[in-house]
Design a protein around this motif. Sequence first.
Motif, PDB file in Angstrom:
ATOM      1  N   SER A  71       0.831  -1.209   0.000  1.00 22.16           N
ATOM      2  CA  SER A  71       0.000   0.000   0.000  1.00 22.16           C
ATOM      3  C   SER A  71       0.863   1.256   0.000  1.00 22.16           C
ATOM      4  CB  SER A  71      -0.943   0.002   1.202  1.00 22.16           C
ATOM      5  OG  SER A  71      -0.224   0.015   2.421  1.00 22.16           O
ATOM      6  N   ASP A  72       1.991   1.222   0.730  1.00 22.73           N
ATOM      7  CA  ASP A  72       2.904   2.379   0.731  1.00 22.73           C
ATOM      8  C   ASP A  72       3.526   2.594  -0.648  1.00 22.73           C
ATOM      9  OD1 ASP A  72       2.393   2.872   3.378  1.00 22.73           O
ATOM     10  OD2 ASP A  72       4.224   1.914   4.129  1.00 22.73           O
ATOM     11  N   GLU A  73       3.874   1.493  -1.325  1.00 24.71           N
ATOM     12  CA  GLU A  73       4.451   1.605  -2.667  1.00 24.71           C
ATOM     13  C   GLU A  73       3.439   2.211  -3.636  1.00 24.71           C
ATOM     14  OE1 GLU A  73       7.402   0.824  -4.164  1.00 24.71           O
ATOM     15  OE2 GLU A  73       8.354   0.484  -2.231  1.00 24.71           O
ATOM     16  N   ILE A  74       2.195   1.738  -3.570  1.00 21.26           N
ATOM     17  CA  ILE A  74       1.153   2.250  -4.474  1.00 21.26           C
ATOM     18  C   ILE A  74       0.878   3.723  -4.186  1.00 21.26           C
ATOM     19  CG2 ILE A  74      -1.291   2.076  -5.083  1.00 21.26           C
ATOM     20  CD1 ILE A  74      -1.064  -0.945  -4.578  1.00 21.26           C
ATOM     21  N   ALA A  75       0.772   4.074  -2.900  1.00 23.15           N
ATOM     22  CA  ALA A  75       0.501   5.463  -2.536  1.00 23.15           C
ATOM     23  C   ALA A  75       1.622   6.383  -3.008  1.00 23.15           C
ATOM     24  CB  ALA A  75       0.314   5.580  -1.024  1.00 23.15           C
ATOM     25  N   GLY A  76       2.856   5.951  -2.798  1.00 22.29           N
ATOM     26  CA  GLY A  76       3.989   6.767  -3.224  1.00 22.29           C
ATOM     27  C   GLY A  76       4.032   6.944  -4.731  1.00 22.29           C
ATOM     28  N   ALA A  77       3.759   5.850  -5.471  1.00 19.24           N
ATOM     29  CA  ALA A  77       3.772   5.924  -6.931  1.00 19.24           C
ATOM     30  C   ALA A  77       2.668   6.847  -7.444  1.00 19.24           C
ATOM     31  CB  ALA A  77       3.617   4.528  -7.525  1.00 19.24           C
ATOM     32  N   LEU A  78       1.481   6.765  -6.833  1.00 18.12           N
ATOM     33  CA  LEU A  78       0.388   7.640  -7.237  1.00 18.12           C
ATOM     34  C   LEU A  78       0.722   9.102  -6.965  1.00 18.12           C
ATOM     35  CD1 LEU A  78      -2.807   5.705  -6.066  1.00 18.12           C
ATOM     36  CD2 LEU A  78      -2.117   6.194  -8.416  1.00 18.12           C
ATOM     37  N   GLN A  79       1.323   9.385  -5.820  1.00 22.75           N
ATOM     38  CA  GLN A  79       1.689  10.765  -5.494  1.00 22.75           C
ATOM     39  C   GLN A  79       2.743  11.309  -6.458  1.00 22.75           C
ATOM     40  OE1 GLN A  79       2.748  10.120  -1.346  1.00 22.75           O
ATOM     41  NE2 GLN A  79       0.889  11.180  -0.666  1.00 22.75           N
ATOM     42  N   ARG A  80       3.738  10.486  -6.779  1.00 21.17           N
ATOM     43  CA  ARG A  80       4.763  10.934  -7.721  1.00 21.17           C
ATOM     44  C   ARG A  80       4.165  11.188  -9.099  1.00 21.17           C
ATOM     45  NH1 ARG A  80       7.525   6.848  -4.982  1.00 21.17           N
ATOM     46  NH2 ARG A  80       7.191   5.363  -6.681  1.00 21.17           N
ATOM     47  N   SER A  81       3.270  10.291  -9.526  1.00 22.34           N
ATOM     48  CA  SER A  81       2.659  10.433 -10.843  1.00 22.34           C
ATOM     49  C   SER A  81       1.779  11.679 -10.917  1.00 22.34           C
ATOM     50  CB  SER A  81       1.833   9.188 -11.167  1.00 22.34           C
ATOM     51  OG  SER A  81       1.206   9.315 -12.426  1.00 22.34           O
ATOM     52  N   MET A  82       0.933  11.897  -9.918  1.00 19.84           N
ATOM     53  CA  MET A  82       0.072  13.077  -9.924  1.00 19.84           C
ATOM     54  C   MET A  82       0.881  14.367  -9.836  1.00 19.84           C
ATOM     55  SD  MET A  82      -3.045  12.148 -10.337  1.00 19.84           S
ATOM     56  CE  MET A  82      -4.078  13.486  -9.753  1.00 19.84           C
ATOM     57  N   ARG A  83       1.944  14.357  -9.048  1.00 24.41           N
ATOM     58  CA  ARG A  83       2.795  15.541  -8.940  1.00 24.41           C
ATOM     59  C   ARG A  83       3.452  15.853 -10.283  1.00 24.41           C
ATOM     60  NH1 ARG A  83       4.994  14.133  -4.595  1.00 24.41           N
ATOM     61  NH2 ARG A  83       6.822  13.079  -5.453  1.00 24.41           N
ATOM     62  N   MET A  84       3.900  14.812 -10.978  1.00 21.25           N
ATOM     63  CA  MET A  84       4.540  15.006 -12.273  1.00 21.25           C
ATOM     64  C   MET A  84       3.542  15.530 -13.312  1.00 21.25           C
ATOM     65  SD  MET A  84       6.474  12.163 -14.619  1.00 21.25           S
ATOM     66  CE  MET A  84       7.440  11.643 -13.206  1.00 21.25           C
ATOM     67  N   HIS A  85       2.343  14.941 -13.338  1.00 18.69           N
ATOM     68  CA  HIS A  85       1.367  15.319 -14.358  1.00 18.69           C
ATOM     69  C   HIS A  85       0.686  16.647 -14.062  1.00 18.69           C
ATOM     70  CE1 HIS A  85       1.833  11.110 -15.613  1.00 18.69           C
ATOM     71  NE2 HIS A  85       1.369  11.515 -16.770  1.00 18.69           N
ATOM     72  N   MET A  86       0.797  17.145 -12.829  1.00 19.00           N
ATOM     73  CA  MET A  86       0.211  18.430 -12.480  1.00 19.00           C
ATOM     74  C   MET A  86       1.271  19.473 -12.165  1.00 19.00           C
ATOM     75  SD  MET A  86      -3.025  17.224 -10.078  1.00 19.00           S
ATOM     76  CE  MET A  86      -3.577  18.922  -9.842  1.00 19.00           C
ATOM     77  N   GLU A  87       2.486  19.249 -12.674  1.00 20.58           N
ATOM     78  CA  GLU A  87       3.578  20.144 -12.312  1.00 20.58           C
ATOM     79  C   GLU A  87       3.380  21.563 -12.823  1.00 20.58           C
ATOM     80  OE1 GLU A  87       7.013  18.344 -13.965  1.00 20.58           O
ATOM     81  OE2 GLU A  87       6.403  18.626 -16.055  1.00 20.58           O
ATOM     82  N   ASP A  88       2.562  21.757 -13.852  1.00 17.53           N
ATOM     83  CA  ASP A  88       2.304  23.100 -14.379  1.00 17.53           C
ATOM     84  C   ASP A  88       0.941  23.625 -13.929  1.00 17.53           C
ATOM     85  OD1 ASP A  88       0.840  21.290 -15.814  1.00 17.53           O
ATOM     86  OD2 ASP A  88       1.252  22.158 -17.789  1.00 17.53           O
ATOM     87  N   SER A  89       0.473  23.162 -12.762  1.00 14.97           N
ATOM     88  CA  SER A  89      -0.860  23.549 -12.298  1.00 14.97           C
ATOM     89  C   SER A  89      -0.961  25.034 -11.965  1.00 14.97           C
ATOM     90  CB  SER A  89      -1.258  22.713 -11.080  1.00 14.97           C
ATOM     91  OG  SER A  89      -0.296  22.833 -10.045  1.00 14.97           O
ATOM     92  N   ALA A  90       0.184  25.725 -11.825  1.00 13.66           N
ATOM     93  CA  ALA A  90       0.131  27.166 -11.570  1.00 13.66           C
ATOM     94  C   ALA A  90      -0.400  27.917 -12.787  1.00 13.66           C
ATOM     95  CB  ALA A  90       1.527  27.682 -11.195  1.00 13.66           C
ATOM     96  N   SER A  91      -0.201  27.354 -13.970  1.00 14.37           N
ATOM     97  CA  SER A  91      -0.644  28.023 -15.196  1.00 14.37           C
ATOM     98  C   SER A  91      -1.734  27.255 -15.927  1.00 14.37           C
ATOM     99  CB  SER A  91       0.547  28.209 -16.149  1.00 14.37           C
ATOM    100  OG  SER A  91       1.139  26.959 -16.475  1.00 14.37           O
ATOM    101  N   ARG A  92      -2.076  26.067 -15.454  1.00 14.61           N
ATOM    102  CA  ARG A  92      -3.074  25.237 -16.137  1.00 14.61           C
ATOM    103  C   ARG A  92      -4.090  24.705 -15.124  1.00 14.61           C
ATOM    104  NH1 ARG A  92      -2.736  22.297 -21.004  1.00 14.61           N
ATOM    105  NH2 ARG A  92      -0.528  22.822 -21.126  1.00 14.61           N
ATOM    106  N   ARG A  93      -5.353  24.701 -15.509  1.00 13.35           N
ATOM    107  CA  ARG A  93      -6.402  24.223 -14.622  1.00 13.35           C
ATOM    108  C   ARG A  93      -6.674  22.743 -14.913  1.00 13.35           C
ATOM    109  NH1 ARG A  93     -12.716  26.124 -14.456  1.00 13.35           N
ATOM    110  NH2 ARG A  93     -13.133  25.641 -12.262  1.00 13.35           N
ATOM    111  N   TYR A  94      -6.643  21.929 -13.877  1.00 17.32           N
ATOM    112  CA  TYR A  94      -6.857  20.493 -14.033  1.00 17.32           C
ATOM    113  C   TYR A  94      -8.211  20.087 -13.459  1.00 17.32           C
ATOM    114  CZ  TYR A  94      -2.106  19.677 -15.601  1.00 17.32           C
ATOM    115  OH  TYR A  94      -0.943  19.671 -16.331  1.00 17.32           O
ATOM    116  N   ALA A  95      -8.823  19.097 -14.109  1.00 22.26           N
ATOM    117  CA  ALA A  95     -10.088  18.552 -13.639  1.00 22.26           C
ATOM    118  C   ALA A  95      -9.975  17.034 -13.558  1.00 22.26           C
ATOM    119  CB  ALA A  95     -11.228  18.951 -14.572  1.00 22.26           C
ATOM    120  N   LEU A  96     -10.754  16.458 -12.661  1.00 16.98           N
ATOM    121  CA  LEU A  96     -10.736  15.010 -12.434  1.00 16.98           C
ATOM    122  C   LEU A  96     -12.162  14.481 -12.537  1.00 16.98           C
ATOM    123  CD1 LEU A  96      -9.312  12.368 -11.396  1.00 16.98           C
ATOM    124  CD2 LEU A  96      -9.900  13.158  -9.084  1.00 16.98           C
TER     125      LEU A  96
END
Length: 277
Positions: A188-213
């Motif tokens: 569970s820790d591995e999955i949580a960490g991987a999800l956090q890294r992935s979301m952080r990477m894919h939302m790295e330009d969130s200061a200039s781009r609006r994201y929706a889920l």
Amino acid sequence: MAAQLLLEHDSGTGILTVKADGLHPALRRYQAENRECLLLGHPIAGGQRDDAAVMRLLRSSSDIESFARALDGNFLIVVHEPGDKSLHVVSDRFAAFAFYWSDRGGGRIAGSLSLVELIRHLGGVKFNDNALAQFMHFRRVFGEVTADARCQFLTSAGILTNALRGTHVRKYWKPDYSAPRLSRRQASDEIAGALQRSMRMHMEDSASRRYALFLSGGLDSRALLAAAPQPPFCVTTCASFNNEAEVAQQIAKAANAGFEFVPRPKTPYDGHLSEAI
């Protein structure tokens, strides 16, 4: 106009022709010394979702296989080498961009993101009886075959090469299930960490781009909401504001995320039946 990508390559002349319309994100073209690289989607190189990092990796890689193995993310990449008249089409590990291709003989291939567009380009359909039998019995077609006998699907983690020595497809990666067994907490820790890294990477330009889920209220989408570096705007669509939508709204509120319910038409397919057939 529907988004489309159509390419043709002739290994005899080394000429590549590309037609790209309405793609989002758009197809990007780069020069890497004596090679041309076409990028579609979001390839990740060295933990960076950045085209410049991908091009540096291409320049430093000894061959196309080592280049492909070092990539992550969702993408389709075309590497054209005019010097030796070769072309390589690389799919990601899950074939996020479906790519269909046809060997036209004489060292020529054609490919497209749309099987319909490719068949239209080839001049009408030539039915694959085995594929049609598979579809009628299993409700799907297996492997790389398609409904047209001349066309193939590029497998996940695949490299399609067209060169003077011939045309072939090879795999550059396969899932490895031999990893040591983890405890439930470790997994569970591995999955949580991987999800956090992935979301952080894919939302790295969130200061200039609006994201929706798209938030269904289920475990998979709420896990992405929990892993996001900052709450994205949440959207739920159903035929009516039912229990699923209510749960999604409560989850979005708990995460301090904006929320919008979009009612889905009760008969969304009625007006498109002829097109579907």
